[in-house]
Design an enzyme around this catalytic site. Structure first.
Site, short mmCIF file in Angstrom:
data_model
loop_
_atom_site.label_atom_id
_atom_site.label_comp_id
_atom_site.label_asym_id
_atom_site.label_seq_id
_atom_site.Cartn_x
_atom_site.Cartn_y
_atom_site.Cartn_z
N ARG A 189 -59.12 -27.18 -66.11
CA ARG A 189 -57.90 -27.00 -65.29
C ARG A 189 -56.96 -25.96 -65.92
O ARG A 189 -56.30 -25.19 -65.23
CB ARG A 189 -57.22 -28.34 -65.08
N HIS A 197 -44.02 -34.69 -65.63
CA HIS A 197 -45.36 -35.11 -66.08
C HIS A 197 -45.91 -34.22 -67.18
O HIS A 197 -47.12 -34.17 -67.38
CB HIS A 197 -46.33 -35.14 -64.89
N CYS A 248 -50.83 -34.85 -80.78
CA CYS A 248 -51.75 -35.81 -81.40
C CYS A 248 -51.82 -37.06 -80.53
O CYS A 248 -50.79 -37.57 -80.10
CB CYS A 248 -51.24 -36.18 -82.80
C1 BV8 Z 1 -45.27 -44.98 -64.98
C2 BV8 Z 1 -50.12 -35.39 -64.94
C3 BV8 Z 1 -44.27 -46.82 -66.07
C4 BV8 Z 1 -51.55 -35.52 -65.35
C5 BV8 Z 1 -49.82 -37.03 -63.15
C6 BV8 Z 1 -50.80 -49.81 -61.95
C7 BV8 Z 1 -50.99 -49.58 -63.31
C8 BV8 Z 1 -50.30 -48.59 -64.00
C9 BV8 Z 1 -49.36 -47.81 -63.34
C10 BV8 Z 1 -49.19 -48.06 -61.99
C11 BV8 Z 1 -49.87 -49.03 -61.29
N1 BV8 Z 1 -49.46 -49.00 -59.99
C12 BV8 Z 1 -48.54 -48.02 -59.84
C13 BV8 Z 1 -48.36 -47.47 -61.05
C14 BV8 Z 1 -47.46 -46.41 -61.36
C15 BV8 Z 1 -48.26 -45.11 -61.33
C16 BV8 Z 1 -48.42 -44.66 -59.89
O1 BV8 Z 1 -47.48 -44.23 -59.28
N2 BV8 Z 1 -49.64 -44.81 -59.35
C17 BV8 Z 1 -49.84 -44.43 -57.96
C18 BV8 Z 1 -51.16 -43.65 -57.83
C19 BV8 Z 1 -49.83 -45.68 -57.12
N3 BV8 Z 1 -47.44 -44.17 -62.06
C20 BV8 Z 1 -47.60 -44.05 -63.38
O2 BV8 Z 1 -48.47 -44.58 -64.03
C21 BV8 Z 1 -46.54 -43.19 -64.05
N4 BV8 Z 1 -46.00 -43.88 -65.17
O3 BV8 Z 1 -45.02 -45.44 -63.90
O4 BV8 Z 1 -44.83 -45.54 -66.18
C22 BV8 Z 1 -45.42 -47.79 -66.00
C23 BV8 Z 1 -46.27 -47.89 -67.07
C24 BV8 Z 1 -47.31 -48.83 -67.02
C25 BV8 Z 1 -47.49 -49.64 -65.90
C26 BV8 Z 1 -46.63 -49.50 -64.78
C27 BV8 Z 1 -45.61 -48.57 -64.84
C28 BV8 Z 1 -47.17 -41.89 -64.53
C29 BV8 Z 1 -47.61 -41.07 -63.34
C30 BV8 Z 1 -47.95 -39.66 -63.81
C31 BV8 Z 1 -49.43 -39.40 -63.65
N5 BV8 Z 1 -49.70 -38.01 -64.01
N6 BV8 Z 1 -49.97 -35.75 -63.54
C32 BV8 Z 1 -52.43 -34.52 -64.66
O5 BV8 Z 1 -51.97 -33.78 -63.77
O6 BV8 Z 1 -53.62 -34.46 -65.03
S1 BV8 Z 1 -49.75 -37.39 -61.51
C33 BV8 Z 1 -50.38 -36.06 -60.66
O7 BV8 Z 1 -50.73 -36.54 -59.41
C34 BV8 Z 1 -49.39 -34.99 -60.37
O8 BV8 Z 1 -48.55 -34.72 -61.45
C35 BV8 Z 1 -48.65 -35.51 -59.19
O9 BV8 Z 1 -47.58 -36.30 -59.58
C36 BV8 Z 1 -49.68 -36.40 -58.56
C37 BV8 Z 1 -50.19 -35.76 -57.32
O10 BV8 Z 1 -49.14 -35.87 -56.46
P1 BV8 Z 1 -48.64 -34.56 -55.69
O11 BV8 Z 1 -48.04 -33.60 -56.62
O12 BV8 Z 1 -47.83 -35.06 -54.58
O13 BV8 Z 1 -49.95 -33.88 -55.17
P2 BV8 Z 1 -50.88 -34.44 -54.05
O14 BV8 Z 1 -52.17 -33.78 -54.23
O15 BV8 Z 1 -50.80 -35.91 -53.97
O16 BV8 Z 1 -50.16 -33.89 -52.70
C38 BV8 Z 1 -50.07 -32.50 -52.49
C39 BV8 Z 1 -49.14 -32.34 -51.32
O17 BV8 Z 1 -48.98 -30.95 -51.09
C40 BV8 Z 1 -49.70 -32.94 -50.03
O18 BV8 Z 1 -48.69 -33.66 -49.38
C41 BV8 Z 1 -50.08 -31.71 -49.20
O19 BV8 Z 1 -49.90 -31.91 -47.81
C42 BV8 Z 1 -49.10 -30.70 -49.71
N7 BV8 Z 1 -49.52 -29.30 -49.59
C43 BV8 Z 1 -50.78 -28.80 -49.56
N8 BV8 Z 1 -50.71 -27.44 -49.46
C44 BV8 Z 1 -49.38 -27.11 -49.43
C45 BV8 Z 1 -48.62 -28.28 -49.52
N9 BV8 Z 1 -47.28 -28.29 -49.52
C46 BV8 Z 1 -46.65 -27.09 -49.43
N10 BV8 Z 1 -47.31 -25.91 -49.36
C47 BV8 Z 1 -48.67 -25.88 -49.35
N11 BV8 Z 1 -49.32 -24.71 -49.27
#
Ligand code: BV8
Length: 257
Positions: A73, A122, A130
């Site tokens: 990536r 993020h 590390c």
């Molecule tokens: C946290 C970095 C406290 C890494 C990313 C169960 C266990 C543990 C945690 C959880 C759980 N249930 C829920 C959670 C919380 C979890 C979460 O939210 N899960 C979701 C899936 C339900 N969150 C976490 O774990 C966060 N930490 O909450 O800590 C905690 C701790 C322990 C336990 C509970 C809570 C940490 C989350 C961060 C993860 N890291 N990225 C990497 O990239 O490798 S997330 C990664 O995916 C991205 O950073 C981004 O945030 C996410 C993708 O989302 P989007 O950016 O919205 O992208 P996506 O593809 O989804 O959508 C793209 C959009 O663009 C679409 O709408 C599309 O229509 C649109 N689009 C397309 N083309 C265009 C466009 N728009 C405009 N123009 C265009 N041309």
């Protein structure tokens, strides 16, 4: 209504803003040719869901698999450029007294295109640390990626742990300073512009609601329906690389005018 018919409305709202906070996601970088988080797992990683690779457990289980995914990536990001959407976002600094960009993206494209106040929720794929944080929480390790293996997670230069990307994985907490700033700016802005995010990942997903509850006007730019759409006051259903330059051009006419 088609998004071009809504550009003037969006420009009018932004023109009157004193404090504009943006919340951007992977869609912002789509037109740079960078696959969104959910797209970036073909080839070697296609049998894994991204959520299964972007966790500390996945790295502990198979550091080299996760490391090679990030190196793949990073190569994509390094070979790409910020697009017209990023440049238009950076141009907003000239039209609104205070602009803050809160991004879920890890590619530095907002900073590289000139946005001044960027909060990376993020982390960043171009930074490394590390896995055991042996030099302190989130302490960055200076790593010349041109000299390290693309397939094997390098050893930490200070201890026997492995080096990992300085990104936030699922189940990991976000940097305290980033969370604090993001929610402060969401609660303080009078307009929030949400671009290219599905609004699925927490805590980033909560920002538009926080802004809404604090009285901000919510504008969304996204070609598809998202979790933000139901609470947006204005939805421009188009790609950021086309919609954002159109809004900035309309702002320019107002400023000239
Ligand atoms: C946290 C970095 C406290 C890494 C990313 C169960 C266990 C543990 C945690 C959880 C759980 N249930 C829920 C959670 C919380 C979890 C979460 O939210 N899960 C979701 C899936 C339900 N969150 C976490 O774990 C966060 N930490 O909450 O800590 C905690 C701790 C322990 C336990 C509970 C809570 C940490 C989350 C961060 C993860 N890291 N990225 C990497 O990239 O490798 S997330 C990664 O995916 C991205 O950073 C981004 O945030 C996410 C993708 O989302 P989007 O950016 O919205 O992208 P996506 O593809 O989804 O959508 C793209 C959009 O663009 C679409 O709408 C599309 O229509 C649109 N689009 C397309 N083309 C265009 C466009 N728009 C405009 N123009 C265009 N041309």
């Amino acid at each position: 209504m088609s998004w071009p018919e809504l550009v003037e409305d969006a420009a009018q709202i932004i023109h009157q803003a004193q404090h504009l906070t943006l919340s951007t996601g992977a869609g912002m970088s789509k037109e740079s040719g960078v696959p969104t988080f959910r797209d970036a797992h073909e080839g070697l990683w296609e049998k894994y869901k991204p959520e299964e690779l972007a966790t500390p457990q996945a790295f502990q289980r198979n550091p080299d698999l996760v490391w090679s995914w990030y190196m793949f990536r990073l190569d994509l990001v390094s070979g790409a450029e910020p697009n017209a959407g990023h440049r238009a976002v950076a141009a907003l600094d000239a039209f609104v007294p205070k602009v803050t960009v809160i991004t879920q993206n890890i590619d530095s494209f907002h900073q590289l295109s000139g946005s001044v106040d960027v909060v990376e929720l993020h982390g960043n794929i171009r930074r490394f640390r590390c896995f055991d944080n042996c030099q302190g929480p989130r302490t960055i390790i200076d790593l010349a990626t041109s000299e390290v293996s693309k397939e094997i997670a390098p050893p930490c230069p200070h201890c026997d742990a492995r080096v990992r990307p300085d990104v936030v994985w699922y189940g990991e907490t976000l940097p305290e300073w980033a969370i604090k700033r993001a929610f402060e700016e969401a609660a303080a802005c009078d307009v929030m512009l949400v671009i290219g995010t599905s609004g699925l990942v927490n805590p980033a997903a909560r920002l538009p609601q926080v802004a809404k509850e604090a009285g901000a006007t919510i504008i969304e730019v996204n070609p598809s329906f998202s979790m933000v759409t139901p609470i947006a006051d204005l939805v421009l259903e188009g790609p950021a690389g086309e919609v954002m330059p159109a809004i900035v051009a309309a702002l320019g006419k107002r400023a000239a005018g």
